[in-house]
Design a protein around this motif. Structure first.
Motif, short mmCIF file in Angstrom:
data_model
loop_
_atom_site.label_atom_id
_atom_site.label_comp_id
_atom_site.label_asym_id
_atom_site.label_seq_id
_atom_site.Cartn_x
_atom_site.Cartn_y
_atom_site.Cartn_z
N HIS A 3 45.89 18.25 34.55
CA HIS A 3 44.60 17.42 33.68
C HIS A 3 45.18 18.28 31.96
CE1 HIS A 3 42.49 14.36 31.04
NE2 HIS A 3 41.98 15.95 30.89
N ALA A 4 44.29 19.90 31.95
CA ALA A 4 44.33 20.29 30.54
C ALA A 4 45.58 20.26 30.16
CB ALA A 4 43.92 21.42 30.92
N ASP A 5 46.71 20.69 30.65
CA ASP A 5 48.45 20.69 29.88
C ASP A 5 48.60 19.88 30.00
OD1 ASP A 5 48.12 23.43 31.05
OD2 ASP A 5 49.35 22.58 32.62
N LEU A 6 48.16 18.08 30.43
CA LEU A 6 49.16 17.05 29.97
C LEU A 6 47.97 16.69 28.61
CD1 LEU A 6 49.38 13.81 30.29
CD2 LEU A 6 48.49 13.07 31.91
N ALA A 7 46.63 17.07 28.18
CA ALA A 7 45.97 16.97 27.46
C ALA A 7 46.82 17.74 26.33
CB ALA A 7 44.36 17.02 27.86
N ARG A 8 47.15 18.80 26.58
CA ARG A 8 47.43 20.16 25.65
C ARG A 8 48.41 18.93 24.80
NH1 ARG A 8 47.75 24.21 28.61
NH2 ARG A 8 45.24 24.68 28.11
N ALA A 9 49.75 18.66 25.77
CA ALA A 9 50.82 17.75 25.41
C ALA A 9 51.02 16.62 24.38
CB ALA A 9 51.87 17.50 26.81
N LEU A 10 49.47 16.00 25.06
CA LEU A 10 49.77 14.99 23.86
C LEU A 10 48.27 14.85 22.97
CD1 LEU A 10 48.66 12.57 26.94
CD2 LEU A 10 50.46 13.27 25.70
N VAL A 11 47.94 16.03 22.68
CA VAL A 11 47.87 16.55 21.39
C VAL A 11 48.42 16.22 19.89
CG1 VAL A 11 46.65 18.21 19.98
CG2 VAL A 11 45.88 17.90 21.80
N ALA A 26 26.05 21.60 38.58
CA ALA A 26 25.43 22.96 37.72
C ALA A 26 27.17 23.59 36.76
CB ALA A 26 24.83 23.38 38.44
N ILE A 27 27.58 23.68 37.63
CA ILE A 27 28.65 24.52 36.91
C ILE A 27 29.29 23.75 35.68
CG2 ILE A 27 30.38 25.45 37.74
CD1 ILE A 27 30.01 26.60 40.26
N LEU A 28 29.84 22.15 36.19
CA LEU A 28 30.23 21.52 35.32
C LEU A 28 29.89 21.65 34.18
CD1 LEU A 28 32.75 19.62 35.55
CD2 LEU A 28 31.32 17.29 36.07
N ALA A 29 28.54 21.56 33.99
CA ALA A 29 27.70 20.87 33.06
C ALA A 29 27.16 22.84 32.29
CB ALA A 29 26.08 21.44 33.84
N ASP A 30 27.84 23.70 32.76
CA ASP A 30 27.91 24.96 32.18
C ASP A 30 28.98 25.84 32.41
OD1 ASP A 30 27.44 27.13 30.74
OD2 ASP A 30 25.93 28.38 31.96
N PRO A 31 29.80 25.08 32.01
CA PRO A 31 32.02 25.65 31.95
C PRO A 31 32.11 27.27 31.26
CG PRO A 31 31.43 24.16 30.80
CD PRO A 31 30.54 24.10 31.39
N PRO A 32 32.94 27.51 32.07
CA PRO A 32 33.03 29.17 31.18
C PRO A 32 33.97 28.60 29.86
CG PRO A 32 34.39 29.57 33.50
CD PRO A 32 33.68 27.61 33.58
N PRO A 33 33.41 28.90 29.12
CA PRO A 33 33.74 29.12 27.86
C PRO A 33 35.66 28.31 27.51
CG PRO A 33 32.76 30.88 27.39
CD PRO A 33 32.98 30.43 29.31
N GLY A 34 35.82 27.41 27.08
CA GLY A 34 36.61 27.10 26.42
C GLY A 34 37.38 26.32 27.70
N PHE A 35 36.98 26.66 28.43
CA PHE A 35 37.82 25.79 30.20
C PHE A 35 37.15 23.84 29.94
CE2 PHE A 35 38.77 27.51 34.89
CZ PHE A 35 38.69 25.70 35.17
N ASP A 36 38.66 23.45 30.05
CA ASP A 36 38.58 22.37 29.95
C ASP A 36 37.69 21.50 31.69
OD1 ASP A 36 40.69 19.62 29.19
OD2 ASP A 36 41.02 19.48 31.42
N ARG A 37 36.99 20.44 31.35
CA ARG A 37 36.37 19.71 32.03
C ARG A 37 36.54 19.34 33.02
NH1 ARG A 37 32.47 15.24 32.78
NH2 ARG A 37 30.11 15.87 33.30
N GLU A 38 37.98 18.89 32.58
CA GLU A 38 37.95 17.41 33.68
C GLU A 38 39.40 18.47 34.85
OE1 GLU A 38 38.03 14.15 34.62
OE2 GLU A 38 36.57 14.34 33.28
#
Length: 501
Positions: free
Chosen positions: A241-249, A276-288
């Motif tokens: 998902h992150a790669d598709l979202a990045r392309a559509l920017v 809990a992990i989803l609520a506090d993801p690693p910095p910059g990590f795409d949530r989806e």
């Protein structure tokens, strides 16, 4: 046609499977976006312009056009055999608001795109992104940047990583097995499937679960074109998902929500530790993408917006829902990663009883005494994702011209695709103007609908006599009558309420 395009499918005359894509209906997308708190408010609901990129044989385009006479519905595809067939179906069905364009999207710069296409409100891109080379992906982004209207939406249905990762080795095996096989698409598909079954029998480790392999083998044997398009191309690449979202920017678009909301709601799908992990993801990590690590979604149905506006959940109480089946056939439940989701019997009875009287606003359902603890999101997800109700796009038209239009379109669709859809269990659909889309159904149910639309009485023996040929045995006739009786019991009241029959 470019050299990349020519090799995309191996043969320019390989027809893709004809099937309807209900997730791509604008009425369903608007509700899904609202559940995700994205507000999509088309300026004129009766004058939308819809583009289906990679429209295949035109089933979705023609059904949307039949259900919405005021819309301009356009299909664009690389393959001339697809476009020729889609145009033939539209002409036979009398759909002057459906049109089809043969074009290589890699060759559409801004000027050519503007000459070819009007400004678009809704783009459908189902089963394209993960099957095409980078040049085509770049062309899709370029087209969206120049032709999708501000506030417009685009649906992407694609094979998703990481869940699809277990098929990477298998796809390479399939492709290599068919690469040097001559002859028909069936010969190539069967050669690939023969290799797959030999590997499985020998205990190959790097294959998907047995249920996935079984489905691929079963469908591939029945529909060789599915194998050619789905698996036998070197461009095949599942996407994060992150790669598709990045392309559509590049098209100034951002993620709006999932077209199948229940599959992405953490409360329904994730444990406390996962949330809990989803609520506090690693910095910059795409949530989806992080959610996909837990949800194991093999196929994503993402909706992106060109100019996203928040506030969709505030719109939910105004959405109207219509019952999708007879009240006594309702099963208000669906499965999630955490188990089956349903409601207490008293709430189900209250909701079904209210909807049995006709379409209802979600806000009105919230005020039912038994349902006061349910939110608008709860009701939207439970009723629509379980298949109990459908979002309503407009008041039901009851004029004779609309009925004649629907009958003609549904008869043509059935004549062109019914036998094929039956053989491979592919979904067709019946256009329903009240829903602004089509109601997915099998070819057998569609034949029953057209008979009822044609004035045949709702009597199983008379319907069976109308639908079956003279060579049917008494046993076949009896089975048909029983099946018709079950279908009428399950669906007739809802079909009538929607204005379908």
């Amino acid at each position: 046609m470019t050299s990349d395009a020519k090799s995309l499918y191996g043969a320019a005359d390989v027809r893709y499977v004809a099937a309807y894509q209900p997730d791509a209906g604008p009425s369903r997308m608007q509700l899904a976006l609202a559940i995700a708190d994205t507000a999509w408010r088309p300026l004129d609901r009766e004058r939308l312009t819809v583009l289906d990129l990679g429209c295949g044989r035109g089933v979705t385009v023609n059904l949307l056009a039949a259900a919405n006479p005021g819309w301009d519905v356009i299909g664009l595809d690389l393959q001339p055999v697809h476009i020729a067939e889609a145009r033939e179906v539209a002409a036979d069905a009398g759909l002057d608001n459906a049109r089809f364009i043969e074009a290589d999207i890699t060759e559409l710069d801004e000027d050519r795109a503007k000459r070819l296409l009007p400004e678009i409100d809704v783009v459908i891109c189902h089963g394209v992104w993960t099957w095409v080379p980078d040049t085509v992906r770049e062309g899709i982004v370029r087209l969206l940047r120049h032709r999708l209207a501000p506030g417009g939406i685009a649906y992407f249905g694609y094979n998703a990583m990481p869940a699809w990762g277990d098929t990477l080795a298998m796809q390479r095996v399939l492709e290599e097995s068919a690469r040097h096989v001559g002859g028909s698409e069936a010969a190539r598909a069967n050669a690939a499937l023969d290799t797959l079954e030999r590997l499985r029998a020998a205990g190959a480790h790097y294959l998907p679960p047995a249920s996935v392999v079984d489905q691929i083998v079963s469908r591939g044997r029945k529909a060789p074109a599915y194998m050619v398009h789905e698996w036998l191309t070197s461009f095949w690449r599942p996407a994060f998902h992150a790669d598709l979202a990045r392309a559509l920017v590049g098209a100034r678009m951002e993620y709006g929500g999932c077209a199948r909301p229940s599959g992405s709601l953490p409360a329904l799908q994730m444990t406390d530790a996962q949330r809990a992990i989803l609520a506090d993801p690693p910095p910059g990590f795409d949530r989806e993408t992080l959610a996909d690590v837990f949800l194991a979604r093999r196929f994503r149905t993402d909706i992106f917006v060109r100019g996203r506006q928040a506030g969709g959940r505030r719109m939910l109480p105004e959405f109207r829902l219509a019952l999708a089946s007879a009240p006594d056939a309702v099963k208000l439940e669906f499965n999630t990663a955490l188990g089956e989701v349903t409601l207490p019997d008293a709430q189900i009875a209250a909701l079904v009883g209210a909807l049995a009287d006709g379409p209802k606003r979600i806000g009105d359902l919230m005020r039912l005494p038994a349902c006061e603890d349910l939110t608008a999101t709860d009701l939207a997800v439970m009723l629509v994702e379980s298949g109990v109700a459908n979002p309503v796009w407009r008041d039901r038209p009851d004029d004779e011209a609309t009925r004649a239009r629907l009958l003609q379109a549904n008869k043509v669709l059935l004549r062109h695709f019914g036998s094929e859809a039956t053989a491979i269990s592919a979904p067709l659909g019946a256009a329903v103007p009240m829903l602004g889309t089509a109601l997915p159904m099998s070819a057998s149910d569609l034949s029953l609908v057209t008979a009822l639309q044609d004035g045949v009485p709702t009597d199983p023996p008379r319907l069976a006599a109308h639908l079956m040929n003279d060579t049917a045995t008494p046993e076949e006739v009896t089975r048909a009558e029983e099946g018709i009786a079950r279908a009428l019991s399950r669906n007739l009241s809802a079909w009538r309420a929607m204005g379908l029959v």
